[in-house]
Design a protein around this motif. Structure first.
Motif, mmCIF file in Angstrom:
data_model
loop_
_atom_site.group_PDB
_atom_site.id
_atom_site.type_symbol
_atom_site.label_atom_id
_atom_site.label_comp_id
_atom_site.label_asym_id
_atom_site.label_seq_id
_atom_site.Cartn_x
_atom_site.Cartn_y
_atom_site.Cartn_z
ATOM 1 N N GLU A 144 0.922 -1.198 -0.023
ATOM 2 C CA GLU A 144 0.063 0.039 0.079
ATOM 3 C C GLU A 144 0.777 1.276 0.115
ATOM 4 O O GLU A 144 0.650 2.312 -0.776
ATOM 5 C CB GLU A 144 -0.945 -0.043 1.206
ATOM 6 N N VAL A 145 1.756 1.432 0.774
ATOM 7 C CA VAL A 145 2.726 2.597 0.805
ATOM 8 C C VAL A 145 3.676 2.520 -0.424
ATOM 9 O O VAL A 145 3.921 3.766 -0.861
ATOM 10 C CB VAL A 145 3.685 2.513 2.138
ATOM 11 N N ALA A 146 4.103 1.439 -1.134
ATOM 12 C CA ALA A 146 4.569 1.533 -2.266
ATOM 13 C C ALA A 146 3.700 1.996 -3.214
ATOM 14 O O ALA A 146 4.221 2.904 -4.377
ATOM 15 C CB ALA A 146 5.284 0.099 -2.845
ATOM 16 N N ARG A 147 2.466 1.546 -3.395
ATOM 17 C CA ARG A 147 1.572 2.020 -4.421
ATOM 18 C C ARG A 147 1.322 3.516 -4.132
ATOM 19 O O ARG A 147 1.108 4.275 -5.173
ATOM 20 C CB ARG A 147 0.389 1.388 -4.272
ATOM 21 N N ARG A 148 1.109 4.046 -3.078
ATOM 22 C CA ARG A 148 0.702 5.605 -2.755
ATOM 23 C C ARG A 148 2.050 6.476 -3.221
ATOM 24 O O ARG A 148 1.871 7.413 -3.810
ATOM 25 C CB ARG A 148 0.464 5.680 -1.376
ATOM 26 N N ARG A 149 3.092 5.710 -2.865
ATOM 27 C CA ARG A 149 4.302 6.474 -3.140
ATOM 28 C C ARG A 149 4.532 6.604 -4.635
ATOM 29 O O ARG A 149 4.933 7.566 -5.453
ATOM 30 C CB ARG A 149 5.518 5.971 -2.696
ATOM 31 N N PHE A 150 3.984 5.589 -5.333
ATOM 32 C CA PHE A 150 4.269 5.452 -6.852
ATOM 33 C C PHE A 150 3.108 6.475 -7.634
ATOM 34 O O PHE A 150 3.765 7.397 -8.451
ATOM 35 C CB PHE A 150 4.042 4.112 -7.544
#
Length: 345
Positions: free
Chosen positions: A179-185
């Motif tokens: 989730e955090v990787a998706r938001r940062r992308f």
């Protein structure tokens, strides 16, 4: 009229003088042609405290006031420096420990049946006393890491090195990182849309990453296994002559358990010597060479079963579906990457 280049500046020289310089200790002397200038760009502005230095009393110094702040009288070029370095070697009579070292070497050195030299460590005291030293502790840690590294390293049929991630703790402690990787992308992609040229370079970088086989599409991500999604962003280096944009992978980004991939990996010991020692080596040779290995870390493969800890989100266009890719090579951004590469020899 002469031109003298000093860094990036150009100084006009009107006068040239030839003079003879002689050692104040020996009869050695030489003549050189000097350019005359009104000033130097650099002048020493502070003195060096040598009160704690243990300078040898039987060694004459070329300048006994070397530590004092004084104006520079002249600068010698490198073409004469190496000759002076060569004649500056002290004779054996000035080395108080020469005979001791020679006797110690003879005592601790033997040859095997093939003529190879075998040297014992010349302890001056009981070697067991080293057990409390920080150096031995560091060495033991390094040896321990080396044993782990050897155990997790292999090569394929083409001789290509393959490494695992050296976990120091259970990888199942990693929480949800997607989730955090998706938001940062999404945040990175939104910023890139405001700078079309920068976004184009980012996309080109990632397309090359995939074309070289350094990352590949994952059609069935390990959703029910321990895994890790690495967020990424770009850094710019306009002065670079090779790659002005680089993509950086953040393996220190924490998961829902407040642990990151880097938190669970072995770091290993420092693999390079101090910068000061590197600089000193440049005084040992007349000619030196530097080189750059292209995509150095990415020449080493990561075992396929460990690539689930190197997942990333990527798509070339906001209109495309966001997909999961895996990085297939050692990734700069993981704390073990430096030791993984350097210990290959």
């Amino acid at each position: 009229m002469y031109g003298a280049l000093d860094g990036d500046s150009l100084t006009n020289i009107k006068y040239v003088a030839t003079t003879t310089i002689q050692s104040r200790i020996t009869e050695y002397h030489f003549s050189l042609e000097f350019c005359v200038t009104g000033h130097f760009l650099y002048q020493p502005d502070s003195e060096i405290d040598i009160s704690s230095w243990n300078l040898p009393t039987n060694t004459p110094l070329a300048d006994e006031r070397f530590h004092e702040s004084r104006l520079i009288d002249l600068l010698l070029g490198a073409e004469k420096l190496w000759e002076l370095e060569a004649i500056a070697v002290l004779p054996e009579s000035l080395h108080p420990h020469h005979q001791i070292c020679e006797a110690l070497y003879t005592k601790t050195t033997v040859q095997d049946s093939h003529g190879r030299i075998i040297v014992n460590l010349p302890f001056k005291d009981d070697s067991s006393r080293l057990g409390n030293s920080a150096e031995v502790a560091r060495r033991r840690f390094y040896d321990s890491y080396l044993r782990v590294y050897i155990r997790i390293t292999k090569s394929d049929s083409h001789g290509r090195i393959i490494v695992n991630h050296p976990f120091k703790d259970d990888s199942s402690r990693l929480g949800n990182s997607a989730e955090v990787a998706r938001r940062r992308f999404y945040g990175m992609e939104s910023r890139m849309l405001k700078f079309p040229e920068l976004r184009s370079e980012y996309v080109s970088f990632m397309q090359e990453y995939q074309a070289l086989g350094h990352m590949s599409l994952v059609t069935n991500p390990a959703l029910h296994e321990s895994r890790y999604y690495i967020p990424h962003h770009c850094v710019l280096k306009p002065s670079s002559t090779s790659t002005k944009l680089r993509v950086v992978f953040d393996a220190s980004c924490t998961t829902t358990t407040q642990l990151s991939l880097n938190d669970l990996l072995l770091v290993g010991s420092t693999v390079q010597t101090d910068l000061y020692l590197h600089l000193l080596k440049f005084r040992l040779f007349q000619y030196t060479m530097t080189a750059n290995v292209t995509k150095m870390y990415r020449q080493v493969l990561v075992d396929p079963s460990f690539r689930k800890y190197q997942y990333i989100f990527w798509r070339n266009s906001p209109d495309a579906e966001l997909q999961t890719f895996q990085l297939n090579t050692v990734t700069y951004g993981t704390v073990s990457s430096s030791a993984q590469f350097t210990l290959l020899d």
